[in-house]
Design a protein around this motif. Structure first.
Motif, short mmCIF file in Angstrom:
data_model
loop_
_atom_site.label_atom_id
_atom_site.label_comp_id
_atom_site.label_asym_id
_atom_site.label_seq_id
_atom_site.Cartn_x
_atom_site.Cartn_y
_atom_site.Cartn_z
N GLN A 125 0.82 -1.22 0.00
CA GLN A 125 0.00 0.00 0.00
C GLN A 125 0.85 1.26 0.00
OE1 GLN A 125 -3.38 -0.08 -0.46
NE2 GLN A 125 -2.86 -2.24 -0.79
N GLY A 126 2.10 1.15 0.39
CA GLY A 126 3.00 2.30 0.33
C GLY A 126 3.66 2.39 -1.02
N SER A 127 4.38 3.48 -1.27
CA SER A 127 5.10 3.63 -2.52
C SER A 127 6.31 4.53 -2.30
CB SER A 127 4.21 4.19 -3.62
OG SER A 127 3.70 5.45 -3.26
N VAL A 128 7.29 4.40 -3.19
CA VAL A 128 8.54 5.15 -3.11
C VAL A 128 8.50 6.29 -4.12
CG1 VAL A 128 11.06 5.05 -3.36
CG2 VAL A 128 9.80 3.06 -2.47
N PRO A 129 8.59 7.55 -3.68
CA PRO A 129 8.69 8.65 -4.64
C PRO A 129 10.09 8.68 -5.24
CG PRO A 129 8.81 9.50 -2.39
CD PRO A 129 8.55 8.03 -2.28
N VAL A 130 10.18 8.78 -6.56
CA VAL A 130 11.48 8.78 -7.22
C VAL A 130 11.42 9.65 -8.47
CG1 VAL A 130 10.86 6.63 -8.43
CG2 VAL A 130 13.26 7.31 -8.26
N ALA A 131 12.45 10.41 -8.70
CA ALA A 131 12.53 11.25 -9.89
C ALA A 131 13.07 10.43 -11.05
CB ALA A 131 13.44 12.45 -9.62
N ALA A 132 12.44 10.55 -12.20
CA ALA A 132 12.96 9.88 -13.39
C ALA A 132 14.39 10.35 -13.64
CB ALA A 132 12.07 10.21 -14.58
N GLY A 133 15.25 9.41 -13.99
CA GLY A 133 16.65 9.71 -14.22
C GLY A 133 17.53 9.53 -13.00
N SER A 134 16.94 9.18 -11.87
CA SER A 134 17.72 8.99 -10.64
C SER A 134 17.87 7.52 -10.31
CB SER A 134 17.06 9.73 -9.48
OG SER A 134 15.79 9.17 -9.17
N ASP A 135 18.66 7.24 -9.29
CA ASP A 135 18.90 5.88 -8.82
C ASP A 135 18.22 5.66 -7.48
OD1 ASP A 135 20.54 5.51 -11.01
OD2 ASP A 135 22.41 5.76 -9.89
N ILE A 136 17.79 4.43 -7.25
CA ILE A 136 17.35 4.01 -5.93
C ILE A 136 18.15 2.78 -5.54
CG2 ILE A 136 15.04 4.96 -6.20
CD1 ILE A 136 14.02 2.13 -6.72
N GLN A 137 18.17 2.49 -4.25
CA GLN A 137 18.87 1.31 -3.75
C GLN A 137 17.85 0.33 -3.17
OE1 GLN A 137 20.27 4.58 -2.93
NE2 GLN A 137 21.36 4.13 -4.84
N VAL A 138 17.91 -0.89 -3.66
CA VAL A 138 17.07 -1.98 -3.16
C VAL A 138 17.93 -2.82 -2.22
CG1 VAL A 138 15.72 -4.02 -3.77
CG2 VAL A 138 15.63 -1.98 -5.22
N VAL A 139 17.58 -2.82 -0.95
CA VAL A 139 18.38 -3.50 0.07
C VAL A 139 17.70 -4.81 0.44
CG1 VAL A 139 19.45 -3.30 2.35
CG2 VAL A 139 19.16 -1.26 0.91
N ARG A 140 18.34 -5.92 0.11
CA ARG A 140 17.80 -7.26 0.38
C ARG A 140 18.47 -7.85 1.61
NH1 ARG A 140 15.35 -10.79 -4.05
NH2 ARG A 140 14.68 -9.35 -5.70
N PHE A 141 17.65 -8.42 2.49
CA PHE A 141 18.12 -8.97 3.77
C PHE A 141 18.06 -10.49 3.76
CE2 PHE A 141 17.13 -10.65 7.97
CZ PHE A 141 18.16 -10.12 8.74
N ASN A 142 19.03 -11.09 4.44
CA ASN A 142 19.08 -12.54 4.60
C ASN A 142 19.75 -12.85 5.93
OD1 ASN A 142 20.91 -15.14 4.28
ND2 ASN A 142 19.21 -15.41 2.86
N THR A 143 19.23 -13.83 6.66
CA THR A 143 19.78 -14.12 7.99
C THR A 143 21.07 -14.93 7.94
OG1 THR A 143 18.41 -16.11 8.13
CG2 THR A 143 17.52 -14.09 9.10
N ILE A 144 21.34 -15.59 6.80
CA ILE A 144 22.49 -16.50 6.73
C ILE A 144 23.76 -15.80 6.28
CG2 ILE A 144 23.35 -18.66 5.78
CD1 ILE A 144 20.95 -18.98 7.60
N GLY A 145 23.69 -15.01 5.24
CA GLY A 145 24.92 -14.39 4.76
C GLY A 145 24.73 -13.55 3.51
N GLY A 146 23.51 -13.21 3.16
CA GLY A 146 23.28 -12.43 1.96
C GLY A 146 23.02 -13.30 0.75
N PHE A 147 22.84 -12.66 -0.39
CA PHE A 147 22.52 -13.41 -1.61
C PHE A 147 23.80 -13.78 -2.34
CE2 PHE A 147 21.22 -14.42 -5.85
CZ PHE A 147 19.98 -15.03 -5.68
N GLN A 148 24.21 -15.04 -2.20
CA GLN A 148 25.46 -15.49 -2.79
C GLN A 148 25.25 -16.36 -4.03
OE1 GLN A 148 28.10 -17.32 0.04
NE2 GLN A 148 29.81 -17.41 -1.37
#
Length: 285
Positions: free
Chosen positions: A81-104
């Motif tokens: 239901q939420g959303s991220v405001p972002v300007a076209a032409g810009s970058d966003i960071q998608v932060v993924r979480f894992n309890t073991i050690g990240g996405f390997q």
């Protein structure tokens, strides 16, 4: 005696069997962090920006579901239901979480956008979404598979994972997503996907799509036609039906070609930022 390749495979499976399981913990836009859906959290989830999912172990979408609704935004996904405001032409960071050690898990990273049309992304039917690809990155450097270091055979995902950081009770990997400058203002679903190929030779590639609601602002006027996520992949695609436990020198990222909505200037900038320009395949220009 086990062959060299089989030894490598056994080592990889034993050390990375669950390292891909995880979720989007947050999305950062213009230095502001927006919370993602937390499957096991007791906190208020009403304004999270990543779509809800039902898988208990945060595991992958299997190959058997690649043409079904679970491939769209993950297993049993329902609207955020939420959303991220972002300007076209810009970058966003998608932060993924894992309890073991990240996405390997070794494999490609892909970004897609789908306009939500006349309804909000919190109300859109996921089956009506039509995605166009804005980025893909696959094999960064060819060579023999060398799990768990991945310094010889290098992938989009393993390169990101080299900057993994500890956080709380687990680890996070941060993926950068560029929003094309020419994109039309409006509400979009960003489909951020990583594909684990460590067991693809056994018919078990692992798809990890996550969907995020965006509010894109700007002066662009382009909105390419897309395709349903359920029609993007096939089990026989060379980038899916593959054995990476060899001296691999080339790789074809699965799915549609990258849309021409991104400008050549942006391509160059993203290539420099990723530091591996020959592997960034912006097609259709």
């Amino acid at each position: 005696m086990l062959s060299f390749n089989i030894k490598l495979l056994a080592l990889a499976i034993s050390t990375t069997a669950v390292l891909g399981h995880g979720h989007v913990r947050r999305v950062v836009s213009n230095n502001v962090a927006y919370p993602g859906f937390e499957r096991w959290s007791d906190t208020d989830q009403s304004n999270v920006v990543s779509w809800h999912f039902t898988t208990e172990d945060e595991g992958p979408v299997p190959l058997s579901s690649v043409n079904g609704p679970d491939i769209i935004c993950h297993l049993g996904a329902t609207n955020a239901q939420g959303s991220v405001p972002v300007a076209a032409g810009s970058d966003i960071q998608v932060v993924r979480f894992n309890t073991i050690g990240g996405f390997q898990h070794p494999g490609p990273e892909m970004h897609y956008l789908a306009p939500c049309g006349d309804v909000s992304c919190g109300d859109v039917d996921k089956n009506d979404l039509r995605f166009f690809k804005i980025f893909e990155r696959g094999l960064v450097q060819g060579g023999m598979a060398d799990s768990p270091d991945w310094n010889t055979q290098r992938w989009a995902t393993t390169e990101v994972h080299k900057n993994v950081q500890a956080e709380g009770e687990g680890f996070v990997d941060t993926f950068t997503v560029h929003i094309p400058a020419n994109i039309k203002t409006g509400n979009y679903v960003l489909r951020h996907e990583i594909l684990g190929l460590h067991m693809a030779q056994d018919g078990s590639p692992e798809f990890y799509p996550q969907c995020i609601n965006l509010q894109v602002s700007g002066s662009g006027d382009q909105q390419p036609e897309g395709v349903p996520a359920t029609e993007m992949y096939h089990s026989s695609d060379p980038g899916i039906d593959i054995d990476i436990w060899v001296d691999l020198e080339s790789y074809e990222v699965p799915g549609p070609t990258v849309s021409g909505v991104i400008s050549k200037r942006e391509i160059k900038e993203v290539e420099i930022a990723k530091r591996h320009p020959r592997q960034l395949k912006y097609l259709g220009l």
